[in-house]
Design a protein around this motif. Structure first.
Motif, PDB file in Angstrom:
ATOM      1  N   ASN A 131       0.825  -1.208   0.000  1.00 35.44           N
ATOM      2  CA  ASN A 131       0.000   0.000   0.000  1.00 35.44           C
ATOM      3  C   ASN A 131       0.857   1.255   0.000  1.00 35.44           C
ATOM      4  O   ASN A 131       0.594   2.198  -0.746  1.00 35.44           O
ATOM      5  CB  ASN A 131      -0.945   0.007   1.209  1.00 35.44           C
TER       6      ASN A 131
ATOM      7  N   SER B  71       2.604   1.693  -3.413  1.00 37.57           N
ATOM      8  CA  SER B  71       1.659   2.137  -4.431  1.00 37.57           C
ATOM      9  C   SER B  71       1.423   3.645  -4.334  1.00 37.57           C
ATOM     10  O   SER B  71       1.486   4.368  -5.325  1.00 37.57           O
ATOM     11  CB  SER B  71       0.346   1.381  -4.272  1.00 37.57           C
TER      12      SER B  71
ATOM     13  N   ARG C 281       2.982   6.410  -7.034  1.00 39.97           N
ATOM     14  CA  ARG C 281       2.056   7.263  -7.775  1.00 39.97           C
ATOM     15  C   ARG C 281       2.377   8.739  -7.538  1.00 39.97           C
ATOM     16  O   ARG C 281       2.348   9.540  -8.465  1.00 39.97           O
ATOM     17  CB  ARG C 281       0.615   6.949  -7.387  1.00 39.97           C
TER      18      ARG C 281
END
Length: 153
Positions: free
Chosen positions: A14, A17, A21
């Motif tokens: 998590n 990610s 991004r």
């Protein structure tokens, strides 16, 4: 796998990610792009005759209205033009302009920099193991959620 290890994996994936991004967003902002627009523009540039919104949506695995919104945000950059599709007045082809093609090396450079920065000092063997592990994990997740969730980016 025990709960502690599962929590550690979930937290790491998590966090990665979100961080990846955000790092990508910062690199692309310098180019006047948002995450996802880079892939859309790059993919369009691979088709010299352009693509319709429906074709582009199918290739990206997203809905046509999402492509339409992304194109609307990209429109001011002059990176593509709309051309009528002969024989179908309802359709238009999206074709990358010279300005859009000129942006591609910077997009690819941003991707390469981010990959290098993310994996740091990992050697070729470590990179291959990491990439293989991530690809296998993506394949397993795709088996759970289906192919239409995310194809690129």
């Amino acid at each position: 796998m025990d709960a502690s290890e599962a929590m550690r994996i979930n937290r790491a994936l998590n966090k990665m990610s979100k961080l990846y991004r955000e790092a990508k967003a910062r690199k692309l902002a310098v180019l006047g792009l948002h995450p996802g627009q880079d892939v859309l523009l790059w993919l369009l540039a691979q088709e010299p005759d352009g693509m319709t919104v429906s074709q582009l949506a199918a290739r990206l695995g997203i809905e046509p209205p999402t492509v339409t919104r992304s194109l609307a945000r990209l429109e001011n950059g002059g990176w593509f033009r709309r051309e009528p599709v002969p024989g179908d007045r309802r359709q238009v082809r999206i074709v990358v302009t010279a300005a859009g093609h000129a942006l591609l090396p910077a997009i690819e450079r941003a991707w390469a920099e981010l990959a290098e920065e993310t994996l740091g000092q990992a050697g070729a063997d470590q990179r291959e193991i990491t990439l293989s592990t991530l690809e296998q994990a993506n394949d397993r997740l795709r088996g759970i959620v289906g192919d239409d969730v995310l194809t690129e980016e």
